[in-house]
Design a protein around this motif. Structure first.
Motif, mmCIF file in Angstrom:
data_model
loop_
_atom_site.group_PDB
_atom_site.id
_atom_site.type_symbol
_atom_site.label_atom_id
_atom_site.label_comp_id
_atom_site.label_asym_id
_atom_site.label_seq_id
_atom_site.Cartn_x
_atom_site.Cartn_y
_atom_site.Cartn_z
ATOM 1 N N TYR A 134 46.940 -50.323 -27.188
ATOM 2 C CA TYR A 134 47.758 -50.225 -25.978
ATOM 3 C C TYR A 134 47.371 -48.983 -25.167
ATOM 4 O O TYR A 134 47.319 -49.024 -23.944
ATOM 5 C CB TYR A 134 49.245 -50.210 -26.333
ATOM 6 C CG TYR A 134 50.125 -50.389 -25.126
ATOM 7 C CD1 TYR A 134 50.383 -51.660 -24.631
ATOM 8 C CD2 TYR A 134 50.681 -49.305 -24.472
ATOM 9 C CE1 TYR A 134 51.178 -51.849 -23.521
ATOM 10 C CE2 TYR A 134 51.480 -49.478 -23.357
ATOM 11 C CZ TYR A 134 51.730 -50.751 -22.888
ATOM 12 O OH TYR A 134 52.508 -50.926 -21.775
ATOM 13 N N THR A 135 47.080 -47.892 -25.853
ATOM 14 C CA THR A 135 46.669 -46.666 -25.174
ATOM 15 C C THR A 135 45.328 -46.856 -24.460
ATOM 16 O O THR A 135 45.150 -46.409 -23.328
ATOM 17 C CB THR A 135 46.553 -45.501 -26.187
ATOM 18 O OG1 THR A 135 47.822 -45.339 -26.827
ATOM 19 C CG2 THR A 135 46.161 -44.209 -25.499
ATOM 20 N N LEU A 136 44.407 -47.540 -25.112
ATOM 21 C CA LEU A 136 43.074 -47.736 -24.534
ATOM 22 C C LEU A 136 43.041 -48.776 -23.420
ATOM 23 O O LEU A 136 42.325 -48.618 -22.442
ATOM 24 C CB LEU A 136 42.082 -48.148 -25.625
ATOM 25 C CG LEU A 136 41.695 -47.077 -26.617
ATOM 26 C CD1 LEU A 136 40.855 -47.671 -27.738
ATOM 27 C CD2 LEU A 136 40.931 -45.964 -25.927
ATOM 28 N N THR A 137 43.801 -49.872 -23.598
ATOM 29 C CA THR A 137 43.651 -51.003 -22.674
ATOM 30 C C THR A 137 44.911 -51.367 -21.905
ATOM 31 O O THR A 137 44.852 -52.181 -20.994
ATOM 32 C CB THR A 137 43.193 -52.262 -23.447
ATOM 33 O OG1 THR A 137 44.228 -52.665 -24.344
ATOM 34 C CG2 THR A 137 41.912 -52.010 -24.203
ATOM 35 N N GLY A 138 46.043 -50.844 -22.285
ATOM 36 C CA GLY A 138 47.287 -51.183 -21.598
ATOM 37 C C GLY A 138 47.896 -52.483 -22.061
ATOM 38 O O GLY A 138 48.824 -52.996 -21.448
ATOM 39 N N GLY A 139 47.393 -53.052 -23.147
ATOM 40 C CA GLY A 139 47.924 -54.304 -23.687
ATOM 41 C C GLY A 139 47.611 -54.424 -25.166
ATOM 42 O O GLY A 139 46.977 -53.543 -25.748
ATOM 43 N N LEU A 140 48.031 -55.539 -25.772
ATOM 44 C CA LEU A 140 47.822 -55.714 -27.210
ATOM 45 C C LEU A 140 46.762 -56.765 -27.554
ATOM 46 O O LEU A 140 46.392 -56.900 -28.703
ATOM 47 C CB LEU A 140 49.143 -56.089 -27.892
ATOM 48 C CG LEU A 140 50.218 -55.013 -27.848
ATOM 49 C CD1 LEU A 140 51.484 -55.494 -28.536
ATOM 50 C CD2 LEU A 140 49.737 -53.727 -28.489
ATOM 51 N N CYS A 141 46.271 -57.496 -26.572
ATOM 52 C CA CYS A 141 45.256 -58.511 -26.826
ATOM 53 C C CYS A 141 43.876 -57.864 -26.807
ATOM 54 O O CYS A 141 43.449 -57.319 -25.785
ATOM 55 C CB CYS A 141 45.318 -59.633 -25.791
ATOM 56 S SG CYS A 141 44.052 -60.901 -26.030
ATOM 57 N N VAL A 142 43.165 -57.923 -27.917
ATOM 58 C CA VAL A 142 41.850 -57.312 -28.024
ATOM 59 C C VAL A 142 40.873 -57.965 -27.043
ATOM 60 O O VAL A 142 40.139 -57.290 -26.331
ATOM 61 C CB VAL A 142 41.306 -57.452 -29.463
ATOM 62 C CG1 VAL A 142 39.888 -56.939 -29.567
ATOM 63 C CG2 VAL A 142 42.200 -56.738 -30.435
ATOM 64 N N LEU A 152 39.502 -55.697 -24.027
ATOM 65 C CA LEU A 152 38.127 -55.220 -24.078
ATOM 66 C C LEU A 152 37.232 -55.900 -23.051
ATOM 67 O O LEU A 152 36.418 -55.262 -22.408
ATOM 68 C CB LEU A 152 37.548 -55.412 -25.480
ATOM 69 C CG LEU A 152 38.211 -54.606 -26.596
ATOM 70 C CD1 LEU A 152 37.568 -54.918 -27.927
ATOM 71 C CD2 LEU A 152 38.160 -53.117 -26.314
ATOM 72 N N LEU A 153 37.368 -57.230 -22.904
ATOM 73 C CA LEU A 153 36.465 -57.988 -22.035
ATOM 74 C C LEU A 153 37.012 -58.240 -20.632
ATOM 75 O O LEU A 153 36.257 -58.518 -19.718
ATOM 76 C CB LEU A 153 36.103 -59.325 -22.677
ATOM 77 C CG LEU A 153 35.424 -59.235 -24.043
ATOM 78 C CD1 LEU A 153 35.173 -60.622 -24.607
ATOM 79 C CD2 LEU A 153 34.138 -58.438 -23.953
ATOM 80 N N GLY A 154 38.327 -58.238 -20.486
ATOM 81 C CA GLY A 154 38.916 -58.456 -19.171
ATOM 82 C C GLY A 154 39.183 -59.907 -18.827
ATOM 83 O O GLY A 154 39.607 -60.224 -17.722
ATOM 84 N N ILE A 155 38.930 -60.807 -19.766
ATOM 85 C CA ILE A 155 39.221 -62.228 -19.545
ATOM 86 C C ILE A 155 40.197 -62.696 -20.617
ATOM 87 O O ILE A 155 40.281 -62.103 -21.686
ATOM 88 C CB ILE A 155 37.940 -63.095 -19.571
ATOM 89 C CG1 ILE A 155 37.218 -62.976 -20.906
ATOM 90 C CG2 ILE A 155 37.025 -62.731 -18.416
ATOM 91 C CD1 ILE A 155 36.037 -63.911 -21.068
ATOM 92 N N PRO A 156 40.956 -63.741 -20.343
ATOM 93 C CA PRO A 156 41.936 -64.202 -21.312
ATOM 94 C C PRO A 156 41.284 -64.847 -22.538
ATOM 95 O O PRO A 156 40.191 -65.405 -22.444
ATOM 96 C CB PRO A 156 42.757 -65.225 -20.532
ATOM 97 C CG PRO A 156 41.902 -65.637 -19.408
ATOM 98 C CD PRO A 156 40.993 -64.494 -19.103
ATOM 99 N N CYS A 157 41.956 -64.759 -23.656
ATOM 100 C CA CYS A 157 41.469 -65.382 -24.886
ATOM 101 C C CYS A 157 41.996 -66.819 -24.978
ATOM 102 O O CYS A 157 42.873 -67.207 -24.206
ATOM 103 C CB CYS A 157 41.919 -64.568 -26.093
ATOM 104 S SG CYS A 157 43.685 -64.642 -26.433
ATOM 105 N N PRO A 158 41.491 -67.618 -25.912
ATOM 106 C CA PRO A 158 41.978 -68.994 -26.049
ATOM 107 C C PRO A 158 43.477 -69.092 -26.341
ATOM 108 O O PRO A 158 44.122 -70.069 -25.990
ATOM 109 C CB PRO A 158 41.166 -69.556 -27.217
ATOM 110 C CG PRO A 158 39.923 -68.750 -27.222
ATOM 111 C CD PRO A 158 40.324 -67.385 -26.765
#
Length: 148
Positions: free
Chosen positions: A36-44, A48-54
């Motif tokens: 959360y500190t690094l990306t502002g969310g909990l989805c890796v 990290l990539l900026g696109i949604p996961c499946p």
């Protein structure tokens, strides 16, 4: 005497299990705070990539399903109810020893394959204009590309 030894062994095993559970929970908490500190969310994937996961939108889809709003559930993630039911079945088979383990594994595998196919189709149709299939501008990859 034999019963006492078995009880002591069970107590030791329970203590080890409790310590392992606490360790795993603490590790997960540290992971969540760091991500959360690094990306502002909990989805890796998204962070990290900026696109949604499946699975993106899956939690919200299950919440809408629990509220009885099937249409909104399917709009967010049409495979979420299927995967959720398969996971419940897997828990039933693995932990409660009810049902066929091989069949449960096959059903879970099929549901994951269906989810990936739906993900590809929905990314082709909706990315990057429709929630939850949008670009996440605060992801690490996009920040690196932009030089922030």
């Amino acid at each position: 005497m034999k019963v006492t030894k078995e009880l002591n062994r069970d107590e030791q095993q329970n203590k080890k299990n409790s310590i392992m559970t606490l360790f795993l929970l603490a590790s997960f908490g540290i992971y969540c705070v760091a991500l959360y500190t690094l990306t502002g969310g909990l989805c890796v994937f998204r962070g990290l990539l900026g696109i949604p996961c499946p699975g993106c939108g899956g939690s919200r889809a299950i919440l809408y399903l629990a509220k009885g709003n099937l249409q909104k559930c399917l709009e967010l993630n049409p495979s979420a109810p299927l995967v959720f039911l398969c996971l419940l079945n897997e828990i039933r088979v693995s932990y409660f020893k009810r049902g066929n383990k091989k069949l449960a594994s096959i059903l879970l595998s099929v549901s994951i394959i269906i989810s990936l196919i739906l993900y590809i189709v929905r990314m082709k149709l909706y990315f990057p204009y429709r929630e939850p299939y949008v670009v996440y501008p605060d992801s690490l990859l996009i920040r690196i590309i932009k030089g922030k």
